[in-house]
Motif scaffolding. Structure first.
Motif, PDB file in Angstrom:
ATOM      1  N   ALA A 172       0.794  -1.189   0.086  1.00 43.03           N
ATOM      2  CA  ALA A 172       0.106   0.131   0.080  1.00 43.03           C
ATOM      3  C   ALA A 172       0.843   1.245   0.079  1.00 43.03           C
ATOM      4  CB  ALA A 172      -0.898   0.026   1.043  1.00 43.03           C
ATOM      5  N   PRO A 173       2.064   1.342   0.830  1.00 41.22           N
ATOM      6  CA  PRO A 173       2.785   2.687   0.895  1.00 41.22           C
ATOM      7  C   PRO A 173       3.304   2.722  -0.367  1.00 41.22           C
ATOM      8  CG  PRO A 173       3.119   1.294   2.969  1.00 41.22           C
ATOM      9  CD  PRO A 173       2.109   0.547   2.019  1.00 41.22           C
ATOM     10  N   TYR A 174       3.872   1.803  -1.069  1.00 40.78           N
ATOM     11  CA  TYR A 174       4.482   1.837  -2.438  1.00 40.78           C
ATOM     12  C   TYR A 174       3.393   2.410  -3.414  1.00 40.78           C
ATOM     13  CZ  TYR A 174       8.004  -1.524  -0.992  1.00 40.78           C
ATOM     14  OH  TYR A 174       8.892  -2.124  -0.147  1.00 40.78           O
ATOM     15  N   LEU A 175       2.110   1.930  -3.368  1.00 43.75           N
ATOM     16  CA  LEU A 175       1.278   2.447  -4.317  1.00 43.75           C
ATOM     17  C   LEU A 175       0.751   3.860  -3.971  1.00 43.75           C
ATOM     18  CD1 LEU A 175      -0.979  -0.775  -4.086  1.00 43.75           C
ATOM     19  CD2 LEU A 175       0.121   0.068  -6.173  1.00 43.75           C
ATOM     20  N   LYS A 176       0.858   4.201  -2.937  1.00 43.02           N
ATOM     21  CA  LYS A 176       0.635   5.740  -2.606  1.00 43.02           C
ATOM     22  C   LYS A 176       1.620   6.576  -3.074  1.00 43.02           C
ATOM     23  CE  LYS A 176      -0.875   8.213   1.577  1.00 43.02           C
ATOM     24  NZ  LYS A 176      -1.055   8.103   3.042  1.00 43.02           N
ATOM     25  N   LYS A 208      10.084   3.035  -5.951  1.00 40.81           N
ATOM     26  CA  LYS A 208      10.259   2.076  -4.846  1.00 40.81           C
ATOM     27  C   LYS A 208       9.073   1.195  -4.859  1.00 40.81           C
ATOM     28  CE  LYS A 208      11.598   4.075  -0.822  1.00 40.81           C
ATOM     29  NZ  LYS A 208      11.552   4.450   0.385  1.00 40.81           N
ATOM     30  N   GLY A 209       9.275  -0.015  -4.735  1.00 38.80           N
ATOM     31  CA  GLY A 209       8.234  -1.031  -5.110  1.00 38.80           C
ATOM     32  C   GLY A 209       8.410  -1.800  -6.521  1.00 38.80           C
ATOM     33  N   ILE A 210       9.314  -1.231  -7.221  1.00 44.61           N
ATOM     34  CA  ILE A 210       9.495  -1.832  -8.446  1.00 44.61           C
ATOM     35  C   ILE A 210      10.852  -2.341  -8.613  1.00 44.61           C
ATOM     36  CG2 ILE A 210       9.433  -1.329 -11.086  1.00 44.61           C
ATOM     37  CD1 ILE A 210       7.279   0.668 -10.591  1.00 44.61           C
ATOM     38  N   GLY A 211      11.004  -3.588  -8.636  1.00 50.46           N
ATOM     39  CA  GLY A 211      12.293  -4.318  -9.041  1.00 50.46           C
ATOM     40  C   GLY A 211      12.395  -4.874 -10.119  1.00 50.46           C
TER      41      GLY A 211
END
Length: 273
Positions: A172-176, A208-211
């Motif tokens: 959720a924090p990544y999406l935000k 952030k959150g995309i590797g």
DNA sequence: TACCAGGTTAGCG
DNA sequence: CGCTAACATGGT
């Protein structure tokens, strides 16, 4: 209207893990939401390539024909596989023929594959579906049921990601943060579309959150870089089990992402060891 | 009930 | 560098 489409199998595409919002009405019959529109596609029978479509010719030409990637000739890729001596890939193609790489909305693909990390397809679909319904950026009714549009970033209030019931979990924090970044950088999506593979990959992994894996999925499914080869848990086990001496990426240069889809699909539904 | 899921990150050595 | 625990959470 009706169309005859070669190398196209709605059942397999729906199960191929590239799109998470198709809804099955019956065998081979799906409600397909994309770009704020909804199409009902239904094949005549197993032995025909004829499909019934709920749209008119204008929407077909402008929206659905490109969405299904019908201007790409997949038979050439089939020939490349069949003329190889890769028995495992030949088997994968035998059951995967008909899968196409959809040309989906980039924003939806970025969002969806960020949700996909360390997650299963059923759960990904469920949480994205709930999200679309909660945001309610418009819907189309088909046979009494509502099919909600995937919301553009302007329609998303970042506060929604504080709602734990959506099931995004630790993502959720990544999406935000992603939503806030895209809002603050309105040209980000257009620049991705114009970029070559390597540039796009780097622009994506900066978020952030995309590797590596998610970036490759976005390159393949959102930007149609068909040489992008995402390595998830399934693909990694295939590479270990069937290609201990390495996979022949050179032979499939330019289309290895499509090859990857055949291998993935085969492993997921047929190769139950 | 444990295990797993189209992984990524941060913090270690 | 490379390695790995921790990360939420529902489906099976």
């Amino acid at each position: 209207m009706k169309r005859v489409i070669e190398d196209f199998d709605s059942e397999k595409i729906a199960l191929s893990g590239q799109c998470f919002r198709w809804k099955k009405l019956d065998y081979g019959k799906f409600v397909v939401p994309a770009f704020g529109k909804v199409l009902v596609i239904n094949r005549e029978n197993d032995y025909s390539h004829e499909v019934n479509l709920s749209c008119d010719m204008k929407d077909w030409i402008n929206t659905w024909k490109p969405y299904f990637d019908l201007d790409t000739d997949y038979s050439r890729i089939g020939e490349l596989i069949e003329s190889s001596n890769d028995e495992h890939l030949k088997n994968a193609y035998l059951v995967g023929k008909g899968i196409r790489i959809l040309r989906q909305d980039l924003w939806e693909v970025i969002f969806s594959f960020m949700v996909s990390q360390n997650n299963n397809i059923t759960r990904i679909s469920n949480s994205i579906e709930q999200f679309c319904e909660k945001v309610n950026a418009g819907f189309v009714e088909v046979e009494g049921k509502k099919y909600y549009a995937f919301p553009s970033v302007e329609k998303i209030d970042p506060a929604i990601f504080d709602d734990k019931s959506l099931g995004f979990g630790y993502r959720a924090p990544y999406l935000k943060e992603l939503c806030e970044y895209v809002s603050d950088n309105p040209d980000y999506l257009d620049r991705l579309k114009e970029a070559d593979y390597e540039t796009a990959y780097n622009m994506l992994t900066e978020r952030k959150g995309i590797g590596a894996k998610v970036a490759n999925c976005i390159c393949l499914f959102g930007l149609h870089h068909t040489d992008s080869f995402p390595k998830d848990t399934h693909i990694n086990s295939i590479l270990d089990n069937y290609y201990p001496d390495g996979f022949d990426f050179e032979r499939y240069e330019g289309v290895s992402g499509i090859i990857q889809q055949y291998l993935f699909f085969y492993d997921l539904y047929y190769d139950n060891k």
